[in-house]
Design a protein around this motif. Structure first.
Motif, PDB file in Angstrom:
ATOM      1  N   ASN A 130     -13.765   8.288  -1.958  1.00 60.88           N
ATOM      2  CA  ASN A 130     -12.633   8.573  -1.089  1.00 60.88           C
ATOM      3  C   ASN A 130     -12.068  10.079  -1.103  1.00 60.88           C
ATOM      4  OD1 ASN A 130     -12.347   6.025   0.289  1.00 60.88           O
ATOM      5  ND2 ASN A 130     -11.674   5.309  -1.820  1.00 60.88           N
ATOM      6  N   ARG A 154       1.614   2.626  -3.454  1.00 60.94           N
ATOM      7  CA  ARG A 154       0.616   2.992  -4.315  1.00 60.94           C
ATOM      8  C   ARG A 154      -0.566   3.912  -3.954  1.00 60.94           C
ATOM      9  NH1 ARG A 154      -4.270  -0.146  -3.615  1.00 60.94           N
ATOM     10  NH2 ARG A 154      -4.905   0.173  -6.020  1.00 60.94           N
ATOM     11  N   VAL A 155      -0.742   3.939  -2.725  1.00 61.53           N
ATOM     12  CA  VAL A 155      -1.492   4.758  -1.979  1.00 61.53           C
ATOM     13  C   VAL A 155      -1.057   6.062  -1.695  1.00 61.53           C
ATOM     14  CG1 VAL A 155      -3.458   5.137  -0.065  1.00 61.53           C
ATOM     15  CG2 VAL A 155      -3.113   2.930  -0.877  1.00 61.53           C
ATOM     16  N   GLN A 166       0.852  -1.159   0.099  1.00 58.72           N
ATOM     17  CA  GLN A 166      -0.127  -0.089   0.032  1.00 58.72           C
ATOM     18  C   GLN A 166       0.795   1.328  -0.074  1.00 58.72           C
ATOM     19  OE1 GLN A 166      -2.754  -0.964  -1.163  1.00 58.72           O
ATOM     20  NE2 GLN A 166      -4.247  -0.463   0.343  1.00 58.72           N
ATOM     21  N   VAL A 184      -8.110  10.223  -1.250  1.00 58.87           N
ATOM     22  CA  VAL A 184      -7.213   9.162  -1.667  1.00 58.87           C
ATOM     23  C   VAL A 184      -7.249   8.578  -3.039  1.00 58.87           C
ATOM     24  CG1 VAL A 184      -6.808   6.497  -0.780  1.00 58.87           C
ATOM     25  CG2 VAL A 184      -7.908   8.325   0.907  1.00 58.87           C
ATOM     26  N   LYS A 185      -5.954   8.778  -3.501  1.00 59.50           N
ATOM     27  CA  LYS A 185      -5.834   8.159  -4.906  1.00 59.50           C
ATOM     28  C   LYS A 185      -4.632   7.100  -4.912  1.00 59.50           C
ATOM     29  CE  LYS A 185      -7.473  12.466  -7.189  1.00 59.50           C
ATOM     30  NZ  LYS A 185      -7.317  13.219  -8.487  1.00 59.50           N
ATOM     31  N   VAL A 186      -4.350   6.652  -6.054  1.00 60.82           N
ATOM     32  CA  VAL A 186      -3.323   5.500  -6.066  1.00 60.82           C
ATOM     33  C   VAL A 186      -2.624   5.873  -7.302  1.00 60.82           C
ATOM     34  CG1 VAL A 186      -5.064   3.699  -5.285  1.00 60.82           C
ATOM     35  CG2 VAL A 186      -5.117   4.097  -7.480  1.00 60.82           C
ATOM     36  N   GLU A 206      -8.263   7.632  -9.872  1.00 66.94           N
ATOM     37  CA  GLU A 206      -9.050   7.579  -8.858  1.00 66.94           C
ATOM     38  C   GLU A 206      -8.982   6.268  -8.044  1.00 66.94           C
ATOM     39  OE1 GLU A 206     -11.391   9.985  -8.309  1.00 66.94           O
ATOM     40  OE2 GLU A 206     -10.505  11.395  -9.799  1.00 66.94           O
ATOM     41  N   SER A 207      -9.539   6.350  -6.862  1.00 69.48           N
ATOM     42  CA  SER A 207      -9.366   5.028  -6.061  1.00 69.48           C
ATOM     43  C   SER A 207     -10.826   4.434  -5.889  1.00 69.48           C
ATOM     44  CB  SER A 207      -8.868   5.256  -4.477  1.00 69.48           C
ATOM     45  OG  SER A 207      -9.608   6.467  -3.962  1.00 69.48           O
ATOM     46  N   ASN A 237     -15.229   3.822  -1.237  1.00 65.93           N
ATOM     47  CA  ASN A 237     -14.822   3.321  -0.125  1.00 65.93           C
ATOM     48  C   ASN A 237     -15.358   2.001   0.242  1.00 65.93           C
ATOM     49  OD1 ASN A 237     -14.847   2.989   2.918  1.00 65.93           O
ATOM     50  ND2 ASN A 237     -13.509   4.636   2.595  1.00 65.93           N
TER      51      ASN A 237
END
Length: 210
Positions: free
Chosen positions: A147, A116-117, A113, A128-130, A136-137, A140
């Protein structure tokens, strides 16, 4: 005195010349007045150019346009996953595989994580993105919804523990009116995370780095 009388006599003896002289003086006077008005108008325009927009807006009773804050993305920090994997290694060394296995899996998950997070702090919300491309994540998985949470909906937030941050907590009223609690492992630079949270969401009630 003699020169003045001579000039007056000359004008009286030659009315045409006197009239011409009078028109010339009048024309020069009119030109001088036009130049003065033009200079005043020019100075007035240049004066207005030098006044900042905010000052003009303030004089007119208007609010100046707010400047958007820059986007902040705290850097990834691998200390937490490495520490968890170290604890798992300690249990494995002591032949306690029952404890080493789940802790080791948690450490691997945190390590993945961390790569990537990303927490993205824009002008008005935390999202929160990746990935390095900040994709876009999605929704939730625990409470639903995007998120992304506006700072104006934050009720409180905490950072445990400032010296070696492990968890960040915040409560917001955007997901549901009575408030929704979120916990995230601190897999980012703790100092950067704290500073931007204070700036965008206001001071934490109990946590602060020394």
């Amino acid at each position: 005195m003699v020169a003045t009388l001579a000039l007056s006599s000359s004008l009286l003896s030659n009315p045409i010349k006197g009239e011409f002289h009078h028109r010339t003086l009048y024309g020069l006077s009119s030109q001088w007045r036009r130049n003065q008005i033009g200079n005043a108008f020019s100075n007035r325009k240049s004066y207005h150019k030098r006044i900042p927009y905010g000052a003009v807006a303030s004089l007119l009773g208007r609010k100046p346009k707010s400047v958007k804050r820059e986007i902040v993305v705290p850097e990834p920090d691998y200390r937490l996953p490495i520490a968890v994997l170290g604890i798992a290694g300690g249990f494995a060394y002591a032949d306690n595989l029952l404890a080493a296995a789940p802790i080791g899996l948690l450490g691997l998950l945190l390590l993945f994580q961390t790569t990537r997070v990303r927490f993205v702090f824009d002008d008005d919300a935390l999202e929160v993105k990746v990935g390095d491309q900040l994709e876009e994540s999605g929704e939730n998985v625990f409470v639903g919804g995007k998120n992304r949470w506006k700072y104006s909906t934050f009720v409180n937030w905490e950072l445990w523990w400032p010296q070696f941050p492990i968890l960040v907590y915040f409560k917001e009223t955007q997901t549901k009116p009575e408030g929704q609690i979120h916990f995230f492992p601190v897999i980012f630079n703790g100092k950067q995370l704290y500073d931007v949270m204070v700036e965008r969401a206001g001071p934490s009630k109990t946590s602060s780095p020394k």
